[in-house]
Design a protein around this motif. Sequence first.
Motif, PDB file in Angstrom:
ATOM      1  N   TYR A 270       0.830  -1.205   0.000  1.00  0.00           N
ATOM      2  CA  TYR A 270       0.000   0.000   0.000  1.00  0.00           C
ATOM      3  C   TYR A 270       0.866   1.256   0.000  1.00  0.00           C
ATOM      4  O   TYR A 270       0.642   2.189  -0.789  1.00  0.00           O
ATOM      5  N   ILE A 271       1.876   1.288   0.853  1.00  0.00           N
ATOM      6  CA  ILE A 271       2.748   2.462   0.942  1.00  0.00           C
ATOM      7  C   ILE A 271       3.629   2.563  -0.296  1.00  0.00           C
ATOM      8  O   ILE A 271       3.829   3.657  -0.847  1.00  0.00           O
ATOM      9  N   ARG A 272       4.137   1.436  -0.759  1.00  0.00           N
ATOM     10  CA  ARG A 272       4.937   1.439  -1.995  1.00  0.00           C
ATOM     11  C   ARG A 272       4.105   1.946  -3.164  1.00  0.00           C
ATOM     12  O   ARG A 272       4.545   2.770  -3.959  1.00  0.00           O
ATOM     13  N   ASP A 273       2.861   1.446  -3.284  1.00  0.00           N
ATOM     14  CA  ASP A 273       1.986   1.879  -4.375  1.00  0.00           C
ATOM     15  C   ASP A 273       1.728   3.378  -4.300  1.00  0.00           C
ATOM     16  O   ASP A 273       1.634   4.056  -5.331  1.00  0.00           O
ATOM     17  N   ASN A 274       1.593   3.890  -3.091  1.00  0.00           N
ATOM     18  CA  ASN A 274       1.343   5.322  -2.922  1.00  0.00           C
ATOM     19  C   ASN A 274       2.527   6.138  -3.429  1.00  0.00           C
ATOM     20  O   ASN A 274       2.355   7.102  -4.183  1.00  0.00           O
ATOM     21  N   ALA A 275       3.723   5.734  -3.036  1.00  0.00           N
ATOM     22  CA  ALA A 275       4.909   6.476  -3.462  1.00  0.00           C
ATOM     23  C   ALA A 275       5.047   6.478  -4.977  1.00  0.00           C
ATOM     24  O   ALA A 275       5.308   7.521  -5.600  1.00  0.00           O
ATOM     25  N   LEU A 276       4.865   5.328  -5.585  1.00  0.00           N
ATOM     26  CA  LEU A 276       5.009   5.232  -7.045  1.00  0.00           C
ATOM     27  C   LEU A 276       3.878   5.949  -7.779  1.00  0.00           C
ATOM     28  O   LEU A 276       4.081   6.468  -8.880  1.00  0.00           O
ATOM     29  N   MET A 277       2.684   5.994  -7.175  1.00  0.00           N
ATOM     30  CA  MET A 277       1.566   6.682  -7.804  1.00  0.00           C
ATOM     31  C   MET A 277       1.892   8.140  -8.090  1.00  0.00           C
ATOM     32  O   MET A 277       1.621   8.658  -9.186  1.00  0.00           O
ATOM     33  N   TRP A 278       2.469   8.831  -7.125  1.00  0.00           N
ATOM     34  CA  TRP A 278       2.757  10.260  -7.311  1.00  0.00           C
ATOM     35  C   TRP A 278       3.717  10.486  -8.478  1.00  0.00           C
ATOM     36  O   TRP A 278       3.587  11.466  -9.219  1.00  0.00           O
ATOM     37  N   LEU A 279       4.650   9.583  -8.649  1.00  0.00           N
ATOM     38  CA  LEU A 279       5.644   9.742  -9.714  1.00  0.00           C
ATOM     39  C   LEU A 279       5.091   9.321 -11.071  1.00  0.00           C
ATOM     40  O   LEU A 279       5.430   9.926 -12.096  1.00  0.00           O
ATOM     41  N   GLU A 280       4.258   8.304 -11.081  1.00  0.00           N
ATOM     42  CA  GLU A 280       3.748   7.774 -12.349  1.00  0.00           C
ATOM     43  C   GLU A 280       2.521   8.535 -12.831  1.00  0.00           C
ATOM     44  O   GLU A 280       2.502   9.055 -13.954  1.00  0.00           O
ATOM     45  N   GLU A 281       1.492   8.621 -12.007  1.00  0.00           N
ATOM     46  CA  GLU A 281       0.222   9.205 -12.450  1.00  0.00           C
ATOM     47  C   GLU A 281       0.250  10.725 -12.479  1.00  0.00           C
ATOM     48  O   GLU A 281      -0.411  11.344 -13.316  1.00  0.00           O
ATOM     49  N   TYR A 282       0.992  11.325 -11.557  1.00  0.00           N
ATOM     50  CA  TYR A 282       1.001  12.783 -11.458  1.00  0.00           C
ATOM     51  C   TYR A 282       2.284  13.407 -12.009  1.00  0.00           C
ATOM     52  O   TYR A 282       2.430  14.627 -11.983  1.00  0.00           O
ATOM     53  N   ARG A 283       3.201  12.563 -12.458  1.00  0.00           N
ATOM     54  CA  ARG A 283       4.451  13.009 -13.074  1.00  0.00           C
ATOM     55  C   ARG A 283       5.265  13.918 -12.153  1.00  0.00           C
ATOM     56  O   ARG A 283       5.999  14.813 -12.621  1.00  0.00           O
ATOM     57  N   LEU A 284       5.137  13.699 -10.867  1.00  0.00           N
ATOM     58  CA  LEU A 284       5.952  14.459  -9.930  1.00  0.00           C
ATOM     59  C   LEU A 284       7.414  14.056 -10.073  1.00  0.00           C
ATOM     60  O   LEU A 284       7.731  12.932 -10.480  1.00  0.00           O
ATOM     61  N   ASP A 285       8.296  14.974  -9.738  1.00  0.00           N
ATOM     62  CA  ASP A 285       9.722  14.782 -10.006  1.00  0.00           C
ATOM     63  C   ASP A 285      10.497  14.262  -8.808  1.00  0.00           C
ATOM     64  O   ASP A 285      11.699  14.016  -8.907  1.00  0.00           O
ATOM     65  N   GLY A 286       9.819  14.108  -7.693  1.00  0.00           N
ATOM     66  CA  GLY A 286      10.499  13.585  -6.525  1.00  0.00           C
ATOM     67  C   GLY A 286       9.589  13.570  -5.319  1.00  0.00           C
ATOM     68  O   GLY A 286       8.474  14.111  -5.338  1.00  0.00           O
ATOM     69  N   LEU A 287      10.085  12.934  -4.269  1.00  0.00           N
ATOM     70  CA  LEU A 287       9.351  12.833  -3.012  1.00  0.00           C
ATOM     71  C   LEU A 287      10.260  13.236  -1.863  1.00  0.00           C
ATOM     72  O   LEU A 287      11.432  12.853  -1.829  1.00  0.00           O
ATOM     73  N   ARG A 288       9.710  13.985  -0.939  1.00  0.00           N
ATOM     74  CA  ARG A 288      10.376  14.266   0.327  1.00  0.00           C
ATOM     75  C   ARG A 288       9.592  13.502   1.391  1.00  0.00           C
ATOM     76  O   ARG A 288       8.394  13.693   1.547  1.00  0.00           O
ATOM     77  N   ARG A 323      14.716   4.366  -7.969  1.00  0.00           N
ATOM     78  CA  ARG A 323      16.005   4.546  -8.654  1.00  0.00           C
ATOM     79  C   ARG A 323      16.062   3.705  -9.931  1.00  0.00           C
ATOM     80  O   ARG A 323      16.641   4.135 -10.939  1.00  0.00           O
ATOM     81  N   GLU A 324      15.459   2.518  -9.897  1.00  0.00           N
ATOM     82  CA  GLU A 324      15.482   1.643 -11.072  1.00  0.00           C
ATOM     83  C   GLU A 324      14.554   2.151 -12.171  1.00  0.00           C
ATOM     84  O   GLU A 324      14.931   2.205 -13.345  1.00  0.00           O
ATOM     85  N   LYS A 325      13.332   2.563 -11.790  1.00  0.00           N
ATOM     86  CA  LYS A 325      12.345   2.974 -12.785  1.00  0.00           C
ATOM     87  C   LYS A 325      12.521   4.416 -13.231  1.00  0.00           C
ATOM     88  O   LYS A 325      12.260   4.764 -14.375  1.00  0.00           O
ATOM     89  N   PHE A 326      12.918   5.271 -12.278  1.00  0.00           N
ATOM     90  CA  PHE A 326      13.007   6.705 -12.542  1.00  0.00           C
ATOM     91  C   PHE A 326      14.341   7.240 -12.006  1.00  0.00           C
ATOM     92  O   PHE A 326      14.362   7.932 -10.988  1.00  0.00           O
ATOM     93  N   PRO A 327      15.441   6.920 -12.646  1.00  0.00           N
ATOM     94  CA  PRO A 327      16.742   7.323 -12.095  1.00  0.00           C
ATOM     95  C   PRO A 327      16.929   8.829 -11.968  1.00  0.00           C
ATOM     96  O   PRO A 327      17.773   9.289 -11.187  1.00  0.00           O
TER      97      PRO A 327
END
Length: 606
Positions: A270-288, A323-327
């Motif tokens: 659930y937490i992993r999916d949340n982190a990846l969602m922001w980068l994939e669906e919303y095209r965000l450039d990073g997470l703090r 790092r693997e998917k979005f270096p």
Amino acid sequence: MKTIEISDIQASTIAGMGAVPHSEGVSFRVWAPNAKAVSVVGDFNSWNKEATPLSHEENGYWSVNVPDATIGQEYKYVLFTEVTELMRNDPYARQLTNSVGNSIVHDPHFDWANDDSFQMPNWNEMVIYELHIGTFNVKGEGQIGDFYSAIERLDYLKALGINAVEIMPIAEFPGGYSWGYNPAHPFAVESEYGGPLGLKSFVKAAHEKGIAVILDVVYNHFGPTDMDLWQFDGWSENNLGGIYFYNDWRATTPWGDTRPDYGRPEVRQYIRDNALMWLEEYRLDGLRMDMIPYMRNVNADGNPDNDLAEGYSLIQWINSEIREKFPHKFTVAEDLHTLSSITDSVSNGGLGYSSQWDAQFVHPVREAIIAMHDADRNMDAIAHAITHKYNNDAFQRVIYTESHDEVANGKARVVQEIAGEGDVDNWYAKKRSILGAVLTLTSPGIPMLFQGQALLEDKWFDDTDPIDWNRLSAHKGIAKLYRDLIHLRLNKHQTTAGLSGQHAMVLHLDHELKIIVFYRFRNGGYNDNTLVIINFSQEPAHDFGIRFPQRGHWRLRFNSDWDGYDADFDNHFTSDFISVGVEDPKHLLVQVPLGAYAALIYSLEE
């Protein structure tokens, strides 16, 4: 309670959790291992609790495809237990009417236009601006800022030189006023900010201006209020949170007994999916990631008896996958314990973050510029703040004097800390706060400003106190000063490449006069070698002797004492210099006049 017959219900063949629209309806999938039966209710079945049951899959998952469901319709799950019926919002819902309302079937499609052409700035060339959507640009009295009002200020940020914004958390929270660190529905975008469409519009507009968007996320706790995740399917132990949370002493955090169970596979996912969602669906450039010490350790105290090995490994998993998917994506940790392992690679046993907020910069620098008496400024601490690195990489740290934490919780804006109860527009507050900005934007590391900092915003951060944009016209010169500093930091004029390099050497440290001189370089040579001179005293230094690191023409690029920045400034005269070595060309003595609480920046010119 009537029992729903589920034996003949067909499970959804569509992958994914939550509500997934597709060509033949909407697929619904939810995890509720302790439910005896589950149904989905909504606009598509007149909210009939028994009309649309879900099929029981493996490991406590339930799913069904609903041909009559469409995008934009509201829905909830009904979980039937031995003793009751529970109406729950979808844990994976992208959109809610509000934190205590209904889930909405979200349309994932969005016209990103030419967004694929956006390139994230190199980390050594990034200047971050932290902002809070609710207060950044408020349009009227009693209103809340949103993504669309924030878009209107992107031109200001671009003109300032900002190329990355870090937005405070925007997951759906109770009410409209919040810092955002109380996420009630982690996958949903705050409705009063404009929901998922508003966030996507903001990211697209920022990218069009050349500005990356980093999002602050909270995984050390959820809630603690308005949470349908709490005792989600009716099961719990010790009257704690149920399937999404620890149900023992590990549940306790400073924000409530709502720490997610990092050891449970479904919660990790659930937490992993949340982190990846922001980068994939919303095209965000990073997470703090907020306060990760409480993901590593129950009390964040370093006591190994309180370690959460599963929290540590969860972070490693998330960062490894990013790092693997979005270096090119940027991950930054809030962990002020100054541990090299935070940004060390996962292969070395580290957590694998790109960078971390650096307590060894912010705390000594704030202390130095806030201290009332010059004698109390610790020059050794300043020197260490300038040169500190993690894993021998200057850009594994984010450096700043103001953040949402450093200007609240009993602390205030730097100018207010200096002014005390007085006017923040006084000479001392302006002069010394600028020294903090100079250190932030000239030291090795990734510099970060907090919203309103270049406007000399007063008081402290409060989610009900919006930025006063009238201060921009009142302090146009100060805004120009920040712009000039940022442009030098980013080598906009091709004269100060050293400020984006790894290297810093303290050339002179005068404890009595409170003067520090440090040398920045990237590759070395003309338009690269840069010298920063800062006077932390209210006494000007007349013809102060400085040994320049190389012979040649050193051009003055910046003088913080210039009265063009502020009419109150002293305009202490200084100029370019030509350093000529006689006895030892490596140590070239030059007499430099230096104003009170002033900073000079020189670079070597052909």
